[in-house]
Motif scaffolding. Structure first.
Motif, PDB file in Angstrom:
ATOM      1  N   LEU A  93      42.623  42.074  13.619  1.00 30.44           N
ATOM      2  CA  LEU A  93      43.579  41.057  13.014  1.00 30.44           C
ATOM      3  C   LEU A  93      43.343  41.094  11.197  1.00 30.44           C
ATOM      4  CD1 LEU A  93      43.077  38.014  15.388  1.00 30.44           C
ATOM      5  CD2 LEU A  93      45.036  39.719  15.171  1.00 30.44           C
ATOM      6  N   GLU A  94      42.087  41.092  10.880  1.00 26.98           N
ATOM      7  CA  GLU A  94      41.628  41.345   9.531  1.00 26.98           C
ATOM      8  C   GLU A  94      42.651  42.260   8.873  1.00 26.98           C
ATOM      9  OE1 GLU A  94      37.872  41.436   6.342  1.00 26.98           O
ATOM     10  OE2 GLU A  94      37.619  41.299   8.531  1.00 26.98           O
ATOM     11  N   LYS A  95      42.655  43.796   9.472  1.00 26.34           N
ATOM     12  CA  LYS A  95      43.388  44.551   9.051  1.00 26.34           C
ATOM     13  C   LYS A  95      44.775  44.619   9.141  1.00 26.34           C
ATOM     14  CE  LYS A  95      39.564  48.070   9.612  1.00 26.34           C
ATOM     15  NZ  LYS A  95      39.545  48.353   8.064  1.00 26.34           N
ATOM     16  N   ALA A  96      45.169  43.985  10.265  1.00 21.87           N
ATOM     17  CA  ALA A  96      46.721  43.535  10.614  1.00 21.87           C
ATOM     18  C   ALA A  96      47.293  42.673   9.350  1.00 21.87           C
ATOM     19  CB  ALA A  96      46.912  42.768  11.722  1.00 21.87           C
ATOM     20  N   PHE A  97      46.511  41.791   8.907  1.00 19.24           N
ATOM     21  CA  PHE A  97      46.775  40.962   8.057  1.00 19.24           C
ATOM     22  C   PHE A  97      47.213  41.764   6.540  1.00 19.24           C
ATOM     23  CE2 PHE A  97      45.290  37.017   9.851  1.00 19.24           C
ATOM     24  CZ  PHE A  97      46.478  36.282   9.626  1.00 19.24           C
ATOM     25  N   ASN A  98      46.253  42.937   6.622  1.00 15.39           N
ATOM     26  CA  ASN A  98      46.582  43.648   5.186  1.00 15.39           C
ATOM     27  C   ASN A  98      47.372  44.933   5.632  1.00 15.39           C
ATOM     28  OD1 ASN A  98      44.772  42.203   3.615  1.00 15.39           O
ATOM     29  ND2 ASN A  98      43.121  43.217   4.559  1.00 15.39           N
ATOM     30  N   GLU A  99      48.243  44.785   6.707  1.00 16.08           N
ATOM     31  CA  GLU A  99      49.028  46.129   7.250  1.00 16.08           C
ATOM     32  C   GLU A  99      48.200  47.186   7.149  1.00 16.08           C
ATOM     33  OE1 GLU A  99      53.028  45.283   5.607  1.00 16.08           O
ATOM     34  OE2 GLU A  99      51.990  43.694   4.623  1.00 16.08           O
ATOM     35  N   GLU A 100      46.939  47.331   7.432  1.00 18.60           N
ATOM     36  CA  GLU A 100      46.133  48.503   7.527  1.00 18.60           C
ATOM     37  C   GLU A 100      45.767  48.896   9.107  1.00 18.60           C
ATOM     38  OE1 GLU A 100      42.713  47.736   5.560  1.00 18.60           O
ATOM     39  OE2 GLU A 100      43.663  47.358   3.536  1.00 18.60           O
ATOM     40  N   PHE A 101      46.543  49.832   9.637  1.00 22.05           N
ATOM     41  CA  PHE A 101      46.553  50.241  10.950  1.00 22.05           C
ATOM     42  C   PHE A 101      45.839  51.436  11.117  1.00 22.05           C
ATOM     43  CE2 PHE A 101      50.089  47.487  10.598  1.00 22.05           C
ATOM     44  CZ  PHE A 101      49.836  46.432  11.272  1.00 22.05           C
ATOM     45  N   PRO A 102      45.127  51.864  12.318  1.00 22.27           N
ATOM     46  CA  PRO A 102      44.480  53.190  12.551  1.00 22.27           C
ATOM     47  C   PRO A 102      45.623  54.001  12.588  1.00 22.27           C
ATOM     48  CG  PRO A 102      44.411  51.952  14.474  1.00 22.27           C
ATOM     49  CD  PRO A 102      44.759  50.876  13.624  1.00 22.27           C
TER      50      PRO A 102
ATOM     51  N   GLY B 281      54.684  40.785  11.011  1.00 25.40           N
ATOM     52  CA  GLY B 281      54.955  40.513  12.571  1.00 25.40           C
ATOM     53  C   GLY B 281      54.402  41.944  13.151  1.00 25.40           C
ATOM     54  N   ILE B 282      53.902  41.861  14.428  1.00 23.14           N
ATOM     55  CA  ILE B 282      53.485  42.786  15.287  1.00 23.14           C
ATOM     56  C   ILE B 282      54.006  42.596  16.730  1.00 23.14           C
ATOM     57  CG2 ILE B 282      51.605  43.724  16.282  1.00 23.14           C
ATOM     58  CD1 ILE B 282      49.767  43.369  14.018  1.00 23.14           C
TER      59      ILE B 282
ATOM     60  N   ASP C 185      52.336  55.148  19.865  1.00 24.76           N
ATOM     61  CA  ASP C 185      52.241  55.223  18.486  1.00 24.76           C
ATOM     62  C   ASP C 185      52.496  53.918  17.948  1.00 24.76           C
ATOM     63  OD1 ASP C 185      52.367  58.078  18.784  1.00 24.76           O
ATOM     64  OD2 ASP C 185      54.491  57.947  19.430  1.00 24.76           O
ATOM     65  N   ILE C 186      52.122  53.754  16.586  1.00 28.58           N
ATOM     66  CA  ILE C 186      52.191  52.699  15.764  1.00 28.58           C
ATOM     67  C   ILE C 186      53.365  53.097  14.994  1.00 28.58           C
ATOM     68  CG2 ILE C 186      51.319  51.603  13.853  1.00 28.58           C
ATOM     69  CD1 ILE C 186      48.479  51.756  14.803  1.00 28.58           C
ATOM     70  N   LEU C 187      54.462  52.216  15.004  1.00 25.98           N
ATOM     71  CA  LEU C 187      55.649  52.305  14.422  1.00 25.98           C
ATOM     72  C   LEU C 187      56.096  51.241  13.345  1.00 25.98           C
ATOM     73  CD1 LEU C 187      57.564  53.323  17.625  1.00 25.98           C
ATOM     74  CD2 LEU C 187      56.643  54.887  15.907  1.00 25.98           C
ATOM     75  N   SER C 188      56.669  51.659  12.143  1.00 25.98           N
ATOM     76  CA  SER C 188      57.176  50.486  11.354  1.00 25.98           C
ATOM     77  C   SER C 188      58.581  50.250  11.525  1.00 25.98           C
ATOM     78  CB  SER C 188      56.957  51.082   9.771  1.00 25.98           C
ATOM     79  OG  SER C 188      57.617  49.868   9.239  1.00 25.98           O
ATOM     80  N   PHE C 189      59.085  49.139  11.622  1.00 28.47           N
ATOM     81  CA  PHE C 189      60.369  48.530  11.948  1.00 28.47           C
ATOM     82  C   PHE C 189      61.072  47.789  10.492  1.00 28.47           C
ATOM     83  CE2 PHE C 189      59.750  49.857  15.850  1.00 28.47           C
ATOM     84  CZ  PHE C 189      60.707  49.978  16.760  1.00 28.47           C
ATOM     85  N   GLY C 190      60.057  48.305   9.374  1.00 34.22           N
ATOM     86  CA  GLY C 190      60.599  47.750   8.312  1.00 34.22           C
ATOM     87  C   GLY C 190      60.540  46.251   8.060  1.00 34.22           C
ATOM     88  N   SER C 191      60.489  45.543   6.964  1.00 31.31           N
ATOM     89  CA  SER C 191      60.476  44.144   6.605  1.00 31.31           C
ATOM     90  C   SER C 191      59.158  43.755   7.157  1.00 31.31           C
ATOM     91  CB  SER C 191      61.433  43.529   7.146  1.00 31.31           C
ATOM     92  OG  SER C 191      62.686  43.556   6.666  1.00 31.31           O
TER      93      SER C 191
ATOM     94  N   PRO D 226      50.260  49.854  19.474  1.00 34.64           N
ATOM     95  CA  PRO D 226      50.018  49.884  21.052  1.00 34.64           C
ATOM     96  C   PRO D 226      48.623  48.792  21.096  1.00 34.64           C
ATOM     97  CG  PRO D 226      50.256  52.080  19.958  1.00 34.64           C
ATOM     98  CD  PRO D 226      50.234  50.854  18.972  1.00 34.64           C
ATOM     99  N   PHE D 227      48.472  48.315  22.385  1.00 35.25           N
ATOM    100  CA  PHE D 227      47.412  47.552  22.728  1.00 35.25           C
ATOM    101  C   PHE D 227      45.935  47.983  22.475  1.00 35.25           C
ATOM    102  CE2 PHE D 227      50.375  45.830  25.760  1.00 35.25           C
ATOM    103  CZ  PHE D 227      50.580  44.412  25.292  1.00 35.25           C
ATOM    104  N   SER D 228      45.975  49.457  22.526  1.00 34.49           N
ATOM    105  CA  SER D 228      44.823  50.071  22.585  1.00 34.49           C
ATOM    106  C   SER D 228      44.246  49.951  21.014  1.00 34.49           C
ATOM    107  CB  SER D 228      44.827  51.335  22.818  1.00 34.49           C
ATOM    108  OG  SER D 228      45.819  52.152  22.404  1.00 34.49           O
ATOM    109  N   ALA D 229      45.173  49.659  20.180  1.00 33.45           N
ATOM    110  CA  ALA D 229      44.774  49.649  18.685  1.00 33.45           C
ATOM    111  C   ALA D 229      44.018  48.512  18.476  1.00 33.45           C
ATOM    112  CB  ALA D 229      45.861  49.317  17.849  1.00 33.45           C
ATOM    113  N   LEU D 230      43.994  47.527  19.342  1.00 36.21           N
ATOM    114  CA  LEU D 230      43.086  46.332  19.415  1.00 36.21           C
ATOM    115  C   LEU D 230      41.370  46.315  19.279  1.00 36.21           C
ATOM    116  CD1 LEU D 230      44.365  43.817  22.259  1.00 36.21           C
ATOM    117  CD2 LEU D 230      44.400  43.620  19.633  1.00 36.21           C
ATOM    118  N   TRP D 231      41.097  48.016  19.834  1.00 31.24           N
ATOM    119  CA  TRP D 231      39.753  48.220  19.958  1.00 31.24           C
ATOM    120  C   TRP D 231      39.723  49.725  19.539  1.00 31.24           C
ATOM    121  CZ3 TRP D 231      42.489  46.852  24.349  1.00 31.24           C
ATOM    122  CH2 TRP D 231      42.769  48.051  25.183  1.00 31.24           C
ATOM    123  N   ALA D 232      40.695  50.245  18.548  1.00 30.32           N
ATOM    124  CA  ALA D 232      40.304  51.395  18.129  1.00 30.32           C
ATOM    125  C   ALA D 232      39.228  51.728  17.023  1.00 30.32           C
ATOM    126  CB  ALA D 232      41.867  51.917  17.440  1.00 30.32           C
TER     127      ALA D 232
END
Length: 415
Positions: free
Chosen positions: A147-156, A389-390, A397-403, A409-415
């Motif tokens: 969640l901390e990384k999601a707030f910063n839009e940092e994904f694996p 938003g997520i 795959d992690i995908l950007s839909f703009g804005s 993917p759910f598995s990013a929760l523990w990546a």
């Protein structure tokens, strides 16, 4: 089985560093005893009120009983069984400002018991820690950073995420997070929960709340499982069991005090009068919910599209709640809500951090994703500032839909 480190250990240590006592609460078999006895971050002596002789001694002479805490911290497991002992704990810590004198645990919130007026809440003297059943991240030994990384839009990167599928997510939800059940097969798990529910209902509810209508209680717990992840509607539940609102509310309060059910509040703001105020209810472990709904294997869901849409959707959303809320609670200034308005625009989880940034999370058990899955997140992003938003989904795959909108993917929760 080796004790699995829990994310809450760091909070427990932090609380004991400045507060005279700590209270660790959570559902039975969620791992409280293991946390305070085997993973305790400070030197302490352990005692449990589950032992009848110890319980009798604590009730008979609480002053002598607490003399065990002369030098080291004293752990008292299942404190709700002797709520009058709280007054003696208060007397001792009121005369000594040293932090870390007591660690109390409870599978029931003693402050909400019918006899709770006999027990002091220890307000201002105690640090309260909610221990939940285990997340998949804890089971795998991962750190709580999603969640901390999601707030910063940092994904694996996609290469670091394990393959995910609808079957995999269903399986994880059915297994849940009770430490004793994650390695059991479906028959063993069914036997475990049959005993667990009978013990909870017959022992705790009948003894502590004097609620003796067992058939009503069993039916209600199943109904609450059906409603998990949905808005709380007491009147509708009353009609299903031909009961009255006072009775249903008393049962709900008892199950909440036993940490079997949570209420997730609705998001509202003085600046944005756009949402409902009705809370949603969640069972606090998806394996318990699956058992109550007679979902024992992934095939029980995959057998029909209707089951996947109804039971499967609610089960996965409940499981997602149990993965997210423990990480939210590691941050004292964070809050989690749901959002819903009269136009049926809704967001499953809306998390606000200490900077008042907002993260909306939608849950989708399917393996595919499209722009329509983001319509509520996109609408909400136009109503508030600093929003991202997520959509969590069973894809790869992690995908950007703009804005500032992402499919993850759910598995990013523990990546």
């Amino acid at each position: 089985m080796q004790s699995i480190p829990r994310w809450s250990s760091t909070l427990l240590l932090k609380g004991l560093s400045f507060q005279r006592a700590a209270l660790v609460v959570g559902a039975r078999q969620s791992g409280k005893t293991t946390l305070v006895r085997d993973l305790c971050p400070i030197e302490a002596r352990y005692t449990t009120l589950d032992d009848e002789a110890t319980l009798s001694a604590a009730k008979a002479d609480p002053h002598f009983f607490l003399r065990q805490a002369q030098e080291n911290c004293l752990i008292i497991d299942e404190i709700q069984k002797a709520p009058t002992l709280i007054a003696e704990v208060k007397r001792r810590i009121d005369g000594n400002n040293q932090p870390g004198q007591f660690i109390l645990t409870g599978s029931t919130d003693y402050r909400k018991l019918p006899s709770g007026d006999q027990a002091d809440s220890l307000t201002g003297r105690i640090f309260v820690l909610r221990l939940r059943t285990m997340t998949q991240g804890e089971i795998l030994g991962k750190k709580p950073h999603f969640l901390e990384k999601a707030f910063n839009e940092e994904f694996p990167i996609n290469q670091d995420i394990e393959p995910c599928s609808r079957e995999r997510v269903y399986d994880l939800a059915i297994r849940g997070g009770y430490p004793q059940t994650i390695q059991l097969d479906c028959e063993q798990r069914a036997l475990y929960f049959q005993s667990y529910i009978q013990s909870q209902l017959l022992y705790d509810l009948t003894r502590q709340w004097d609620l003796r209508r067992y058939k009503d209680l069993a039916s209600l717990l199943q109904i609450f499982a059906v409603y998990s992840s949905k808005p709380l509607n007491i009147q509708e539940i009353c009609r299903k069991i031909s009961g009255n609102a006072l009775t249903v509310s008393s049962y709900l309060n008892a199950l909440e005090a036993m940490y079997l059910i949570d209420e997730l509040p609705a998001w509202e703001s003085k600046d944005y009068k756009i949402g409902s105020k009705t809370p949603e209810i969640f069972l606090t472990d998806s394996a318990l919910m699956a058992h109550l709904l007679s979902i024992h294997t992934t095939d029980d869901l995959l057998s029909s599209q209707e089951k996947m849409t109804n039971e499967g959707g609610k089960l996965v959303e409940t499981w997602a709640y149990t993965q997210l809320i423990p990480e939210v609670e590691l941050h004292p200034l964070w809050k989690m809500h749901h959002f819903r308005n009269k136009n049926n625009q809704e967001i499953d989880f809306l998390i606000t951090d200490e900077k008042n940034r907002k993260l909306g999370i939608e849950i989708k058990a399917a393996e595919s994703i499209n722009t329509d899955d983001f319509k509520h997140l996109k609408w909400f992003s136009k109503q508030v500032d600093d929003f991202r938003g997520i959509v969590l989904y069973a894809g790869k795959d992690i995908l950007s839909f703009g804005s500032r909108l992402y499919a993850v993917p759910f598995s990013a929760l523990w990546a």
